[in-house]
Write a protein that holds these residues in place. Structure first.
Motif: not given
Length: 525
Positions: A198-209
């Motif tokens: 999820c971190v690797q594949r979501t734009q902005y990574g952990a910040r988005m999550l």
């Protein structure tokens, strides 16, 4: 996968919700106290003008393509901050769909809705509701508005975790029930892998999550309210959508006009207790299904409800080692069979489909149960999935506090005990392990909602709701000093599902704020 999901009537199609519009010169309310130091930092968001147009470019898979062809709908993108603590930083967008009131002369305002999840598409749900409400007060007097919360559906960026192929492979596996030797460790390992992807594949990574939870969704909702031209919010929330509703009321109490909350979540109940309670709800629903089925010839689980679980296990347990064949060269796994059963438990109207699926399984054909599971996971005929599963975990894992390994292990035991007929194959089995490995901190705690000056909501709660237990709605109505409407049915959520008693009471509340008399009950048809 989630249990917190509304089942609007059109969602069964695979196998079977007084606001005066603001004039342009009106000053719309701004949010209350904020950690943002610059009082005007959010002005550019509140003052934006939505550019409405065709909904076709917003479709992300076959389900939304079909829904967005509904006549009269239009779509736009709402710009919001990625991080409200840094509003001058990167921005993201929230997808919005609208169907204008068909009687402009008598228009009240906007009715904003969310179907649940977390991860359900409000845009798709609103589009599918248009034919149902077109000739009711909602369609005549309200602009019906659905939005995809940040990270969901047409909103950009979407939360992305597994590829379609990886999700198919995950569904085909069985890691155990979390209580057998090695299965708890297997769930933790898969949870860690899922979170990392999820971190690797979501734009902005952990910040988005870190900024995808309900805390931030309600801030987006207030910006949406203002850009729609509404002085105060009229809101319809199903299932998890009720959580958006009561958290919005806490954050922006002065901006609430009406909240209709159907299939309520109890704000004071923690994640682990809710999972166990849902297991018990599905076990109860299966018992009701078995009793109804036994009255008819050809009942797949037999004519004696007391033996129904044993007969069900005879049909499904062999799938643990030998998946059944299904149409298109696919295979039905044990976990998918359990998910198909859970899908059918959302409404008693689906029980005949479940009986047919189990009878088909008895012949070695898992096709219909697999279709039910596909419907649950929102997998289209083309093999593409919606964003529901990834967004579900992303929101649930920041909306609830972390649990230590011992608590997670105890929860697995309690989940299995609450729904033994599912044998650890329930769709959300991995949630405790995934959230225990989540890479960003939680942003909320269970608590009684704070409601200073919030108008009384209408809470609709269904007696035999397997997903959000009836008592949750009773508790929320009490906590928010709201009205309670009881529906005596066996399904998840009830408003605009075809029951005249429920709909009349709900419409009276939305149009002029009239709550039903205390103790009002609507019998199932």
């Amino acid at each position: 996968m989630p249990f917190r999901r509304s089942r609007l009537p059109a969602a069964l199609g695979l196998v079977l919700c007084l606001l005066t519009a603001c004039t342009p010169n009106q000053v719309l309310p701004r949010p209350g106290p904020s950690p943002v130091s610059d009082a005007h930092a959010l002005d550019r968001f509140y003052d934006q003008k939505l550019a409405w147009g065709s909904c076709a470019p917003y479709a992300t898979e076959e389900q939304s393509q079909e829904a967005f062809r509904t006549p009269g709908v239009e779509c736009a993108r709402l710009m919001v901050p990625l991080d409200y603590a840094q509003p001058q930083g990167p921005t993201i967008t929230v997808g919005v769909l609208r169907h204008k009131a068909s009687d402009p002369a008598d228009r009240i305002g906007s009715l904003v809705m969310n179907p649940g999840g977390p991860g359900g598409s409000g845009m798709e749900a609103a589009a599918r509701l248009v034919p149902t409400v077109a000739n009711q007060a909602i369609g005549l007097r309200f602009d019906l508005v659905g939005f995809d919360p940040r990270g969901v559906g047409a909103s950009e960026p979407r939360v992305r975790c597994l590829s379609d192929a990886e999700r198919d492979a995950e569904r085909a596996s069985h890691l155990g029930d979390g209580t057998t030797p090695g299965s708890d460790a297997a769930w933790r390992a898969e949870g860690q892998d899922f979170a990392a992807k999820c971190v690797q594949r979501t734009q902005y990574g952990a910040r988005m999550l870190a900024n995808v939870g309900t805390r931030d969704v309600v801030k987006d909702l207030d910006i949406l309210r203002a850009t729609l031209g509404d002085k105060k919010l009229t809101y319809l929330g199903y299932s998890y959508g009720t959580q958006i509703g009561f958290q919005y009321a806490e954050a922006f109490p002065a901006n609430v006009r009406a909240l209709l909350l159907d299939g309520a979540i109890d704000p004071a109940e923690d994640e682990m207790r809710s999972l166990v309670a849902q297991g018990a709800g599905f076990a109860s629903a299966f018992g009701l299904f078995a009793a109804a089925c036994a009255k008819h010839t050809g009942c797949a689980v037999g004519g004696d409800p007391s033996h129904a679980v044993a007969r069900f296990e005879e049909l499904t347990r062999p799938l643990l080692t030998a998946p059944a064949t299904a149409a298109g060269g696919r295979r039905l796994s044990y976990d998918d069979a359990m998910t198909g059963v859970v899908e059918a438990m959302y409404s008693q109207r689906s029980w005949p489909i479940l009986n047919a699926a189990l009878n088909l399984l008895a012949t070695g054909d898992g096709s219909l149960l697999l279709q039910l599971a596909d419907s649950y996971y929102e997998r289209g005929p083309d093999g593409r999935y919606s964003s529901l599963q990834a967004a579900y975990y992303a929101v649930r894992c920041v909306d609830n506090p972390r649990q230590p390994p011992a608590a997670i292990a105890a929860t697995y035991q309690q989940m299995l005990a609450a729904a033994p007929f599912l044998g650890g194959g329930r769709p959300d089995e991995g949630e405790p392990g995934i959230c225990g490995s989540w890479p960003v901190p939680s942003t909320a705690q269970p608590h009684d909602p704070i409601r200073p000056g919030v108008p009384s909501p209408l809470v609709i709660s269904t007696v035999d709701d397997p997903v959000t237990p009836y008592q949750d709605g009773v508790n929320l109505a009490r906590q928010m000093h709201g009205g309670l409407l009881t529906y005596e049915g066996a399904q998840h959520t009830a408003f605009l599902h075809g029951d005249q008693c429920v709909d009349v009471n709900g419409l009276a509340y939305l149009v002029d704020g009239t709550l039903p008399p205390p103790g009002t009950r609507c019998p199932s048809r």
